[in-house]
Design an enzyme around this catalytic site. Structure first.
Site, PDB file in Angstrom:
ATOM      1  N   LYS A  10      -0.248   4.632  -1.166  1.00  0.00           N
ATOM      2  CA  LYS A  10      -1.084   5.443  -0.356  1.00  0.00           C
ATOM      3  C   LYS A  10      -0.546   6.828   0.176  1.00  0.00           C
ATOM      4  O   LYS A  10      -1.275   7.633   0.465  1.00  0.00           O
ATOM      5  CB  LYS A  10      -1.681   4.743   0.882  1.00  0.00           C
ATOM      6  CG  LYS A  10      -2.756   3.961   0.295  1.00  0.00           C
ATOM      7  CD  LYS A  10      -3.559   2.858   1.541  1.00  0.00           C
ATOM      8  CE  LYS A  10      -4.590   2.237   1.217  1.00  0.00           C
ATOM      9  NZ  LYS A  10      -5.130   1.562   2.207  1.00  0.00           N
ATOM     10  N   ASP A  44       0.880  -1.261   0.181  1.00  0.00           N
ATOM     11  CA  ASP A  44       0.000   0.026   0.136  1.00  0.00           C
ATOM     12  C   ASP A  44       0.770   1.397  -0.054  1.00  0.00           C
ATOM     13  O   ASP A  44       0.286   2.543   0.384  1.00  0.00           O
ATOM     14  CB  ASP A  44      -0.888  -0.067   1.232  1.00  0.00           C
ATOM     15  CG  ASP A  44      -2.247  -0.897   1.145  1.00  0.00           C
ATOM     16  OD1 ASP A  44      -2.637  -0.933  -0.183  1.00  0.00           O
ATOM     17  OD2 ASP A  44      -2.825  -1.213   2.062  1.00  0.00           O
ATOM     18  N   HIS A  80      -5.048  -5.504  -5.522  1.00  0.00           N
ATOM     19  CA  HIS A  80      -6.418  -5.381  -5.881  1.00  0.00           C
ATOM     20  C   HIS A  80      -7.244  -5.847  -6.821  1.00  0.00           C
ATOM     21  O   HIS A  80      -8.532  -5.788  -7.255  1.00  0.00           O
ATOM     22  CB  HIS A  80      -6.913  -3.818  -5.513  1.00  0.00           C
ATOM     23  CG  HIS A  80      -6.626  -3.413  -4.092  1.00  0.00           C
ATOM     24  ND1 HIS A  80      -7.481  -3.569  -3.104  1.00  0.00           N
ATOM     25  CD2 HIS A  80      -5.623  -2.441  -3.681  1.00  0.00           C
ATOM     26  CE1 HIS A  80      -7.118  -3.253  -1.895  1.00  0.00           C
ATOM     27  NE2 HIS A  80      -6.042  -2.236  -2.445  1.00  0.00           N
ATOM     28  N   HIS A 139      -3.665   4.334  -5.700  1.00  0.00           N
ATOM     29  CA  HIS A 139      -2.368   3.829  -4.957  1.00  0.00           C
ATOM     30  C   HIS A 139      -1.640   2.736  -5.538  1.00  0.00           C
ATOM     31  O   HIS A 139      -0.807   2.352  -5.178  1.00  0.00           O
ATOM     32  CB  HIS A 139      -2.674   3.863  -3.380  1.00  0.00           C
ATOM     33  CG  HIS A 139      -3.520   2.300  -3.127  1.00  0.00           C
ATOM     34  ND1 HIS A 139      -4.663   2.066  -3.143  1.00  0.00           N
ATOM     35  CD2 HIS A 139      -2.906   0.946  -2.576  1.00  0.00           C
ATOM     36  CE1 HIS A 139      -5.125   0.718  -2.852  1.00  0.00           C
ATOM     37  NE2 HIS A 139      -3.939   0.273  -2.375  1.00  0.00           N
TER      38      HIS A 139
HETATM   39 FE   LIG Z   1      -4.318  -1.622  -1.309  1.00  0.00          FE
HETATM   40 FE   LIG Z   2      -3.795  -3.309   2.348  1.00  0.00          FE
END
Ligand SMILES: [Fe+2]
Ligand SMILES: [Fe+2]
Length: 374
Positions: A216, A213, A268, A241
């Site tokens: 982000k 991540d 994702h 992200h």
């Molecule tokens: Fe993520």
């Molecule tokens: Fe995550």
């Protein structure tokens, strides 16, 4: 280094007269000596003392000097054995030398005894110099090896710390996720191990998954920390992200960073093609992405979010296996889901044990460092 100062000579002769005569000669030459009147007693003397040179008669009852020589070569291959005879016999000389005698001399010639002892002593010295030289080299190599290992440990520590700080930086942006990134490292390692993936892969994913991540960091606070429903436009920014993380990490020659870039991009994506950013499906999604996807959803289900209460381990597993309004089992690689089911208890343990370590400063990463040879 040898602690012996003197060269000890073992004299073997069944004839008492020669045994005495030769030992007098050897002692007069400055060598301490031991005596044996047969081969068995000679072998006992060799076993019990640090004998440097053996002077042995050839013709003896029971075991001959040649047989003794053969035995000594088997047990003490570096000890020079000088065979002696009362008469010059070419056949015996050749036999002795063929069996590895250091020298063959006449036992009645003191000068021959003196020469043989000088040569054998020089031989022993050269051997011990050689051994000492080799030991010195080995010592140097081992010191070098220790220095290299220390440096490698330092580089590993540095790498671990950098990845830890990098993921912590992402966590500071989003305080709701706590140690989510670190936990992902542990889950991914467990799942990759249970799926039978290679040691190299497991090492890489333990590094790569906590950075999933990282993108982000580029999401504005007002969206990332928004305490209400996101608009479609804001959702798209959140989804970015994945590509941002990929662009931060891609292009490395290091396999773990390269894997981290892939994970950032694909975690994702969904197995049925309904994920983002590209909507790729099945095995188009790299295995590392498919692994992290299961781990990411499990951990999100377990965690409290502004929009949901935390689920128990059993509830989280049920949602992954049977689905709910947001999550479907088809989102995941079915084989990996089966593997997850087998090791899901470990996921619960990881979640429970690491949940309370948030920002404690404790190193809670799962890094599977390559083992340095001891
Ligand atoms: Fe993520
Ligand atoms: Fe995550």
């Amino acid at each position: 280094m040898s602690e012996k100062k003197e060269t000890i000579v073992l004299i073997v002769d069944d004839e008492k007269f020669f045994l005495k005569k030769i030992s007098d000669t050897v002692q007069a030459l400055g060598y301490p000596c031991l005596t044996s009147d047969n081969a068995d007693s000679a072998l006992n003397n060799l076993r019990d003392n640090n004998v440097d040179i053996v002077l042995s008669d050839v013709v003896m009852p029971e075991r001959s000097g040649i047989e003794l020589l053969q035995r000594i070569k088997e047990i003490y291959p570096m000890t020079p054995v000088v065979l002696m005879s009362g008469r010059a016999d070419m056949e015996i000389t050749i036999q002795a030398l063929n069996h590895g005698a250091f020298h063959f001399i006449s036992k009645s010639e003191d000068i021959e005894i003196a020469n043989a002892l000088t040569k054998a002593t020089a031989f022993n010295r050269s051997i011990s110099d050689e051994v000492e030289h080799r030991l010195g080299l080995e010592r140097k190599l081992s010191e070098q090896d220790t220095r290299i290992k220390d440096s490698m440990v330092m580089v590993q520590d540095l790498t671990v710390e950098l990845v830890q700080r990098l993921t912590k930086m992402a966590e500071y942006r989003d305080s709701t996720t706590g140690t989510h990134n670190a936990r992902l490292g542990h889950y991914s390692t467990v799942l990759a191990e249970a799926a039978g993936l290679s040691e190299e892969f497991i090492i890489s994913i333990s590094f790569a998954s906590p950075m999933h991540d990282i993108g982000k960091v580029a999401i504005p606070d007002k969206i990332l920390l928004k305490n209400g429903r996101l608009t479609e436009e804001e959702m798209d920014i959140i989804k970015s992200h994945t590509v941002t993380g990929h662009s931060i990490l891609r292009g490395s020659t290091h396999p773990s960073i390269e894997m981290a870039a892939n994970v950032a991009l694909s975690h994702h994506e969904r197995f049925d093609g309904t994920g983002y950013p590209y909507g790729i499906k099945g095995e188009e999604i790299l295995i590392e992405g498919r692994i992290v996807s299961i781990c990411d959803v499990y951990d999100s289900l377990r965690s409290e979010r502004p929009y949901k209460q935390p689920y128990s381990h059993e509830q989280a597993c049920d949602i992954l296996m049977n689905g709910n309004e947001r999550t479907r089992p088809e989102h995941f690689d079915q084989e990996l889901l089966k593997t997850f089911r087998k090791v899901s208890r470990n996921f619960d343990e990881i979640y429970t044990s690491l949940q309370n370590d948030q920002r404690s400063g404790k190193n809670i990463m799962a890094f599977k460092l390559p083992q340095l040879a001891s």
